[in-house]
Write a protein that holds these residues in place. Structure first.
Motif, PDB file in Angstrom:
ATOM      1  N   THR A 177       0.843  -1.209   0.000  1.00 26.07           N
ATOM      2  CA  THR A 177       0.000   0.000   0.000  1.00 26.07           C
ATOM      3  C   THR A 177       0.872   1.252   0.000  1.00 26.07           C
ATOM      4  O   THR A 177       0.644   2.191  -0.770  1.00 26.07           O
ATOM      5  CB  THR A 177      -0.935   0.009   1.226  1.00 26.07           C
ATOM      6  OG1 THR A 177      -1.743  -1.172   1.188  1.00 26.07           O
ATOM      7  CG2 THR A 177      -1.807   1.243   1.236  1.00 26.07           C
ATOM      8  N   GLU A 178       1.871   1.265   0.864  1.00 20.88           N
ATOM      9  CA  GLU A 178       2.763   2.427   0.945  1.00 20.88           C
ATOM     10  C   GLU A 178       3.572   2.601  -0.340  1.00 20.88           C
ATOM     11  O   GLU A 178       3.839   3.730  -0.762  1.00 20.88           O
ATOM     12  CB  GLU A 178       3.706   2.296   2.147  1.00 20.88           C
ATOM     13  CG  GLU A 178       3.019   2.377   3.493  1.00 20.88           C
ATOM     14  CD  GLU A 178       2.385   3.726   3.781  1.00 20.88           C
ATOM     15  OE1 GLU A 178       2.824   4.747   3.221  1.00 20.88           O
ATOM     16  OE2 GLU A 178       1.433   3.748   4.572  1.00 20.88           O
ATOM     17  N   ALA A 179       3.939   1.505  -0.987  1.00 18.43           N
ATOM     18  CA  ALA A 179       4.663   1.600  -2.268  1.00 18.43           C
ATOM     19  C   ALA A 179       3.775   2.229  -3.332  1.00 18.43           C
ATOM     20  O   ALA A 179       4.240   3.042  -4.146  1.00 18.43           O
ATOM     21  CB  ALA A 179       5.142   0.224  -2.709  1.00 18.43           C
ATOM     22  N   GLY A 180       2.491   1.885  -3.312  1.00 24.18           N
ATOM     23  CA  GLY A 180       1.553   2.510  -4.250  1.00 24.18           C
ATOM     24  C   GLY A 180       1.408   4.006  -3.986  1.00 24.18           C
ATOM     25  O   GLY A 180       1.379   4.812  -4.927  1.00 24.18           O
ATOM     26  N   LEU A 181       1.325   4.367  -2.712  1.00 28.09           N
ATOM     27  CA  LEU A 181       1.242   5.795  -2.368  1.00 28.09           C
ATOM     28  C   LEU A 181       2.512   6.528  -2.774  1.00 28.09           C
ATOM     29  O   LEU A 181       2.456   7.676  -3.232  1.00 28.09           O
ATOM     30  CB  LEU A 181       0.991   5.961  -0.865  1.00 28.09           C
ATOM     31  CG  LEU A 181      -0.364   5.483  -0.349  1.00 28.09           C
ATOM     32  CD1 LEU A 181      -0.414   5.559   1.178  1.00 28.09           C
ATOM     33  CD2 LEU A 181      -1.485   6.293  -0.966  1.00 28.09           C
ATOM     34  N   LEU A 182       3.651   5.880  -2.604  1.00 27.27           N
ATOM     35  CA  LEU A 182       4.923   6.482  -3.004  1.00 27.27           C
ATOM     36  C   LEU A 182       4.971   6.679  -4.512  1.00 27.27           C
ATOM     37  O   LEU A 182       5.394   7.747  -4.988  1.00 27.27           O
ATOM     38  CB  LEU A 182       6.085   5.604  -2.539  1.00 27.27           C
ATOM     39  CG  LEU A 182       7.485   6.093  -2.872  1.00 27.27           C
ATOM     40  CD1 LEU A 182       7.755   7.449  -2.226  1.00 27.27           C
ATOM     41  CD2 LEU A 182       8.525   5.081  -2.427  1.00 27.27           C
ATOM     42  N   ASP A 183       4.505   5.696  -5.266  1.00 28.83           N
ATOM     43  CA  ASP A 183       4.490   5.827  -6.730  1.00 28.83           C
ATOM     44  C   ASP A 183       3.563   6.958  -7.173  1.00 28.83           C
ATOM     45  O   ASP A 183       3.892   7.719  -8.089  1.00 28.83           O
ATOM     46  CB  ASP A 183       4.070   4.506  -7.380  1.00 28.83           C
ATOM     47  CG  ASP A 183       5.137   3.435  -7.236  1.00 28.83           C
ATOM     48  OD1 ASP A 183       6.319   3.784  -7.023  1.00 28.83           O
ATOM     49  OD2 ASP A 183       4.786   2.234  -7.325  1.00 28.83           O
TER      50      ASP A 183
END
Length: 123
Positions: free
Chosen positions: A85-91
Motif C-alpha cells: 500500500t505504501e509503495a503505491g502511495l509512493l508511486d
C-alpha cells in the motif's frame, strides 16, 4: 518668474504638482501590487504544491520503510500488505511530483531530486 505670477496661477501650479505627485505614487503602488500578485501566484501554484508533494513523498517512503522493516523482522503478512500500500502511495506521489516539476518553470531542483528518489524507489 514664480514671483511674477498671480495668486490664482500659483494655486493652480500647486494643485498640478500635487496631482503629478499623486499620479507618480499611484503608478509606483500599482507596479508593486502587480509584482506581489505575480509572486503570490507563483507561491500558490508552485511552491505550496511542492511542499505538499514532498510531504507525501516523505510520509510514503517512511511508511514503506517501517512496513518492510516489520516484515523483515517478523515475517507477518500484514506488514507486507502495508508495504505494498505504501509503495503505491509512493508511486502516486512520485508521479504527482514529476507532473508538478514538468508544469512549473521555477522548480528546477525538484526534477533532479526526483531522479534520485526514483532510483531509490527502484532499488
Amino acid at each position: 518668474m514664480f514671483q511674477d505670477l498671480k495668486l490664482s496661477s500659483k494655486i493652480i501650479l500647486g494643485f498640478a504638482a500635487l496631482i503629478a505627485i499623486t499620479a507618480v505614487l499611484g503608478g509606483i503602488a500599482t507596479f508593486n501590487m502587480l509584482t506581489v500578485r505575480g509572486q503570490s501566484v507563483m507561491l500558490t501554484e508552485e511552491y505550496v504544491p511542492e511542499v505538499e508533494v514532498a510531504t507525501r513523498l516523505r510520509a510514503a517512503s517512511n511508511g514503506l520503510m517501517y512496513a518492510m522493516r516489520g516484515y523483515g523482522l517478523t515475517g507477518i503478512d500484514s506488514y507486507w500488505r502495508e508495504a505494498e500500500t505504501e509503495a503505491g502511495l509512493l508511486d502516486e506521489a512520485l508521479t504527482d511530483a514529476r507532473e508538478l516539476s514538468e508544469s512549473s518553470k521555477h522548480l528546477k531542483t525538484l526534477a533532479s531530486q526526483l531522479d534520485t528518489a526514483q532510483q531509490a524507489r527502484n532499488t
